[in-house]
Design an enzyme around this catalytic site. Structure first.
Site, PDB file in Angstrom:
ATOM      1  N   ASP A  11       0.866  -0.832   0.189  1.00  0.00           N
ATOM      2  CA  ASP A  11      -0.049  -0.201  -0.148  1.00  0.00           C
ATOM      3  C   ASP A  11       0.750   1.054   0.206  1.00  0.00           C
ATOM      4  O   ASP A  11       2.199   1.369  -0.273  1.00  0.00           O
ATOM      5  CB  ASP A  11      -0.876  -0.029   1.029  1.00  0.00           C
ATOM      6  CG  ASP A  11      -1.800   1.210   1.537  1.00  0.00           C
ATOM      7  OD1 ASP A  11      -2.300   1.644   0.613  1.00  0.00           O
ATOM      8  OD2 ASP A  11      -2.057   1.730   2.201  1.00  0.00           O
ATOM      9  N   SER A  12       0.574   2.275  -0.053  1.00  0.00           N
ATOM     10  CA  SER A  12       0.983   3.810  -0.124  1.00  0.00           C
ATOM     11  C   SER A  12       1.221   4.023   1.057  1.00  0.00           C
ATOM     12  O   SER A  12       2.715   4.558   1.563  1.00  0.00           O
ATOM     13  CB  SER A  12       0.268   4.761  -0.694  1.00  0.00           C
ATOM     14  OG  SER A  12      -0.986   4.542   0.122  1.00  0.00           O
ATOM     15  N   CYS A  74      -4.391  -1.989  -1.939  1.00  0.00           N
ATOM     16  CA  CYS A  74      -4.038  -0.011  -2.018  1.00  0.00           C
ATOM     17  C   CYS A  74      -5.158  -0.008  -3.843  1.00  0.00           C
ATOM     18  O   CYS A  74      -4.707  -0.396  -4.064  1.00  0.00           O
ATOM     19  CB  CYS A  74      -2.749   0.927  -2.779  1.00  0.00           C
ATOM     20  SG  CYS A  74      -2.992   2.308  -2.623  1.00  0.00           S
ATOM     21  N   GLU A 157      -3.200   8.872   8.981  1.00  0.00           N
ATOM     22  CA  GLU A 157      -1.627   8.546   8.834  1.00  0.00           C
ATOM     23  C   GLU A 157      -1.196   9.299  10.121  1.00  0.00           C
ATOM     24  O   GLU A 157      -0.417   8.889  10.604  1.00  0.00           O
ATOM     25  CB  GLU A 157      -0.613   9.344   6.935  1.00  0.00           C
ATOM     26  CG  GLU A 157      -1.114   8.095   6.018  1.00  0.00           C
ATOM     27  CD  GLU A 157      -0.251   6.968   5.919  1.00  0.00           C
ATOM     28  OE1 GLU A 157       1.402   6.813   6.260  1.00  0.00           O
ATOM     29  OE2 GLU A 157      -0.644   6.061   5.874  1.00  0.00           O
ATOM     30  N   CYS A 189     -10.985   3.176  -0.663  1.00  0.00           N
ATOM     31  CA  CYS A 189      -8.977   3.309   0.257  1.00  0.00           C
ATOM     32  C   CYS A 189      -9.398   2.634   1.613  1.00  0.00           C
ATOM     33  O   CYS A 189      -9.873   2.372   2.510  1.00  0.00           O
ATOM     34  CB  CYS A 189      -9.334   5.255   0.274  1.00  0.00           C
ATOM     35  SG  CYS A 189      -7.910   5.432   1.191  1.00  0.00           S
ATOM     36  N   HIS A 191      -7.086   2.843   3.270  1.00  0.00           N
ATOM     37  CA  HIS A 191      -7.283   3.637   5.349  1.00  0.00           C
ATOM     38  C   HIS A 191      -8.657   3.872   5.616  1.00  0.00           C
ATOM     39  O   HIS A 191      -8.201   4.318   6.860  1.00  0.00           O
ATOM     40  CB  HIS A 191      -6.547   5.259   4.893  1.00  0.00           C
ATOM     41  CG  HIS A 191      -4.702   4.994   4.608  1.00  0.00           C
ATOM     42  ND1 HIS A 191      -4.812   4.621   3.329  1.00  0.00           N
ATOM     43  CD2 HIS A 191      -4.009   5.608   4.932  1.00  0.00           C
ATOM     44  CE1 HIS A 191      -3.686   4.863   3.378  1.00  0.00           C
ATOM     45  NE2 HIS A 191      -3.100   5.377   4.207  1.00  0.00           N
TER      46      HIS A 191
HETATM   47  N1  DGL Z   1      -5.211   3.156   0.747  1.00  0.00           N
HETATM   48  C1  DGL Z   1      -5.239   4.506  -0.605  1.00  0.00           C
HETATM   49  C2  DGL Z   1      -5.878   2.793  -1.412  1.00  0.00           C
HETATM   50  O1  DGL Z   1      -6.167   1.972  -1.029  1.00  0.00           O
HETATM   51  C3  DGL Z   1      -4.586   5.098  -0.617  1.00  0.00           C
HETATM   52  C4  DGL Z   1      -4.330   6.086   0.002  1.00  0.00           C
HETATM   53  C5  DGL Z   1      -3.140   7.531  -0.730  1.00  0.00           C
HETATM   54  O2  DGL Z   1      -3.919   8.490  -1.074  1.00  0.00           O
HETATM   55  O3  DGL Z   1      -2.248   6.796  -0.943  1.00  0.00           O
HETATM   56  O4  DGL Z   1      -7.163   4.126  -2.484  1.00  0.00           O
END
Ligand code: DGL
Length: 268
Positions: A11-12, A74, A157, A189, A191
């Site tokens: 993931d990012s 992600c 984050e 997302c 997150h």
């Molecule tokens: N967790 C990432 C997703 O599922 C995105 C978060 C980011 O913008 O880096 O899209």
């Protein structure tokens, strides 16, 4: 036949750990290598070429670790991963298609909201799947809402979930969805699973769908089909890597309750 090589997950940042958590529950014998590209987070507001480049670098790192499959935990990276087929022929499992399919199935009235990063919404991947399924229905097609929520990523984050800050940011963004009879919200997302309480405060009657379970089902199916499941005698090991600060990442994943190795730093 068994294949005990690890599964790569990335993931990012730390959002993908919500997916990893489900994968570990569903596949307890597997070894996992997780990469959080926290140095380059967020992806969701970056140009396509830059995201593709980061996705390639992480994939190459995971391939150098001899992974048997990769889960792109992600949505933003999944929406920019078509090029990976040219790099490797191991199974690559993205989060978008399994999650869209599952959410559409569980929604009764087909009024579905998708909350995702700006890049994911702009890619129209969720829209492609959901509107295709909806077109197949003759009546009661419902309505879908696609909401760009990149502002939510730093909240997670920075570990500001379930606070006045998250309450305000989430409320401002999605309160227009109240009274739209939405019964299903896709957390598009990874997150956003960590913002479930904030989102449910605004939309208490909607079922929140995160990517973990549908993606895990898909991975399990592929591994079974290819006879690539790890031996049942194995206790899965979990390794964490970050491109940023490992101490910081350990703090960010304090809620991850599975036994794992200490986070290490990598350069891509
Ligand atoms: N967790 C990432 C997703 O599922 C995105 C978060 C980011 O913008 O880096 O899209």
């Amino acid at each position: 036949m068994n294949d005990n090589r690890p599964i790569g997950v990335f993931d990012s940042g730390i959002g993908g750990v919500t997916v990893l958590s489900k994968l570990v529950e569903m596949l307890p014998n597997e070894n996992f290598i997780y990469v959080g590209d926290t140095l380059n987070c967020p992806y969701g507001v970056k140009p396509k070429e830059e995201i593709e480049d980061l996705v390639t670098k992480i994939t190459k790192y995971l391939l150098s670790r001899d992974v048997k499959a990769i889960v792109i935990a992600c949505n933003t990276a999944t929406a920019n991963s078509a090029h990976l087929a040219k790099i490797t022929d191991i199974p690559i499992v993205g989060v978008i298609e399994p999650t869209a399919k599952y959410a559409y199935k569980v929604s009764k009235n087909k009024n579905i909201a998708v909350l995702a990063t700006n890049v994911t919404i702009e890619s129209k991947k969720y829209e492609e799947y959901l509107e295709k399924y909806a077109k197949r229905r003759i009546i009661k097609r419902g309505k879908r809402y696609y909401v760009k929520c990149s502002e939510f990523v730093p909240v997670v984050e920075n570990l500001e979930m379930n606070t006045d800050i998250s309450n305000k940011i989430v409320g401002e963004k999605i309160s227009f969805l109240e009274n739209k009879k939405i019964d299903t919200v896709i957390l598009g997302c990874t997150h956003f699973g960590l913002l479930s309480k904030d989102i449910s405060r605004v939309l208490p009657d909607a079922k929140l769908i995160d990517c973990g379970r549908p993606t895990g089902e898909r991975l399990k199916k592929i591994l079974n089909k290819k006879s690539m499941i790890a031996s049942v005698n194995l206790t899965g090991n979990i390794e964490f890597y970050t491109t940023g600060d490992p101490i910081e990442m350990e703090k960010q994943i304090f809620w991850f309750d599975k036994k794992h190795e200490q986070t290490k730093k990598i350069e891509l």
